[in-house]
Design an enzyme around this catalytic site. Structure first.
Site, PDB file in Angstrom:
ATOM      1  N   HIS A  63       0.822  -1.206   0.000  1.00 23.08           N
ATOM      2  CA  HIS A  63       0.000   0.000   0.000  1.00 23.08           C
ATOM      3  C   HIS A  63       0.855   1.255   0.000  1.00 23.08           C
ATOM      4  O   HIS A  63       2.057   1.237   0.245  1.00 23.08           O
ATOM      5  CB  HIS A  63      -0.962  -0.005   1.193  1.00 23.08           C
ATOM      6  CG  HIS A  63      -0.289   0.014   2.542  1.00 23.08           C
ATOM      7  ND1 HIS A  63      -0.050   1.171   3.241  1.00 23.08           N
ATOM      8  CD2 HIS A  63       0.188  -0.991   3.320  1.00 23.08           C
ATOM      9  CE1 HIS A  63       0.525   0.883   4.393  1.00 23.08           C
ATOM     10  NE2 HIS A  63       0.688  -0.419   4.463  1.00 23.08           N
ATOM     11  N   CYS A 116       2.696  -5.397   6.758  1.00 27.33           N
ATOM     12  CA  CYS A 116       2.409  -5.054   5.365  1.00 27.33           C
ATOM     13  C   CYS A 116       3.577  -4.257   4.778  1.00 27.33           C
ATOM     14  O   CYS A 116       4.460  -3.818   5.501  1.00 27.33           O
ATOM     15  CB  CYS A 116       1.114  -4.254   5.276  1.00 27.33           C
ATOM     16  SG  CYS A 116      -0.359  -5.222   5.679  1.00 27.33           S
TER      17      CYS A 116
END
Length: 424
Positions: A323, A342
């Site tokens: 992201h 992440c």
């Protein structure tokens, strides 16, 4: 001058924010062998002569379009292992025993050690002299060394550079041998187009037909929240995504924040929903307990969204994804181990355009228009793109360029590779 303070690299990484304080470099130690014997040994072969030190002073000189995951990389690492075995057999390289930062203009006996160290590892030509003054030749050699180790190539020997310099040749040889096994396991067909995230390298490669088309800096999981090794396929790019907080972040981060600041959720545009999809007012939740973990925490799209403009999805059992981030300044740091598992991507809009290049209606300009609209837009890839999260801390891209990175998660099994550094 202050005294010497030694700590593990893991300790240093945990306290990276304190690294601006001044301190003294590590204490003296004897060289592994006579430098003259090492340089003149007939067993050295052509290791030094394989380098063009004069033209290798910047990052471009050590970068390559060859993917880390490649059969050619395997071959180059095998050559590097042979060369490092020869260096070890001839006594390795000397430690650099400095008591100050070394840079152009500094005169110090440690400068001679640094010069000898870089000659043996091939970052400087053999005829680069033996002066105790830090000159432009040494500046070029040190910059090359720093680039090979993923550092900012500024030509200043500070704390992290010193720690990397003083990892002995035997340990570096073992690191290459360990990573050769990993590289061999990933040297088969990976796809005509694929994405590779190298966790210890904090870098992403977008590869087409065996050539790296794009490289991006990444931010990966910190030591206590590791980014997993995985293989999957990217099937979706979401522009202006909602962010749903993982239960681990709810428990470890958000609940403690709400106990201190009851306005945290409202200020960050995070809404709560129960299992039936009904919105729950934050003031009705007992934040002294963990009851909030059963709720869904959803942040609205926007500039303060934890994923900012983009989320890239791929199926995996770890519930991780790639992201964007509103904290772009983090990409300027040398140590980019900041996430909860992440992977944050610098210039992710360029990567999105690369991923969506075969999808009609999603040029770079059209992607920008969608993001500007603020409307959450999921885009399915008609042909999913393979993605690999790997742990490669040593590799070679040919031309006798050997790369090393910190063993941030201690998976190479050698404490010295976590970084035997001190604070500067």
């Amino acid at each position: 001058m202050t005294g010497f303070i030694k700590s593990s690299r893991r300790t240093v990484l945990k306290s990276a924010a304190a690294l601006s304080a001044a301190a003294i470099l590590p204490s003296a130690a004897n060289a592994q062998a006579s430098i003259g014997d090492i340089l003149q040994s007939p067993q050295r072969g052509n290791w030094d002569d394989q380098f063009d030190s004069a033209g290798s002073s910047n990052r471009a000189a050590v970068d390559s379009r060859l993917p880390i995951l490649s059969p050619s990389t395997v071959s180059y690492v095998e050559v590097a292992i042979d060369n490092y075995r020869r260096i070890v057999a001839n006594g390795g390289w000397p430690r650099v025993n400095a008591t100050q930062r070394l840079k152009v203009g500094v005169r110090d006996n440690a400068v001679r050690q640094l010069r000898q160290r870089l000659i043996i590892s091939g970052d400087m030509a053999r005829n680069s002299g033996d002066s105790t003054t830090f000159d432009s030749f040494l500046d070029a050699g040190l910059k090359r060394f720093q680039a090979r180790h993923g550092m900012g190539a500024d030509g200043v020997m500070g704390n992290y550079t010193l720690a990397a310099l003083n990892v002995d040749a035997q340990t570096r040889l073992g690191q290459l041998e360990t990573n050769l096994v990993r590289l061999r396991s990933m040297s088969g067909y990976l796809g005509d187009r694929f994405v590779m995230v190298n966790i210890p390298g904090t870098e992403l490669e977008a590869v087409t037909n065996g050539r790296v088309e794009r490289r991006h800096k990444t931010i990966v999981g910190r030591i206590d929240r590791e980014t997993p090794v995985l293989s999957s396929k990217i099937h979706e790019v979401i522009l202006n995504p909602y962010w749903t907080a993982p239960k681990s972040i709810i428990r470890k981060d958000i609940i403690p924040l709400m106990r201190k600041d009851p306005t945290y959720l409202t200020r960050n545009k995070i809404r709560l929903f129960d299992g039936g999809g009904q919105e729950v007012a934050p003031e009705t939740v007992n934040w002294a307990t963990d009851e909030a973990v059963a709720l869904r925490f959803r942040q609205e799209p926007g500039k303060i969204n934890a994923m900012s403009s983009t989320k890239i999805n791929f199926h995996n059992p770890h519930a991780v994804y790639m992201h964007d981030t509103p904290q772009q300044s983090l990409f300027g740091k040398f140590l980019r181990f900041e996430s909860s598992g992440c992977v944050r991507i610098q210039d992710i809009r360029e990567l999105s355009a690369w991923l969506l290049s075969s999808e009609a209606g999603y040029t770079r300009g059209q992607i920008e228009q969608i993001i500007k609209s603020g409307e959450s837009t999921p885009i399915q890839l008609s042909t999913p793109v393979p993605v690999y999260f790997v742990y490669i801390s040593a590799w070679s891209t040919g031309d006798s360029v050997v790369h090393f990175r910190d063993d941030i998660y201690n998976r190479d099994g050698v404490g010295e590779l976590e970084t035997a550094a001190t604070s500067l």
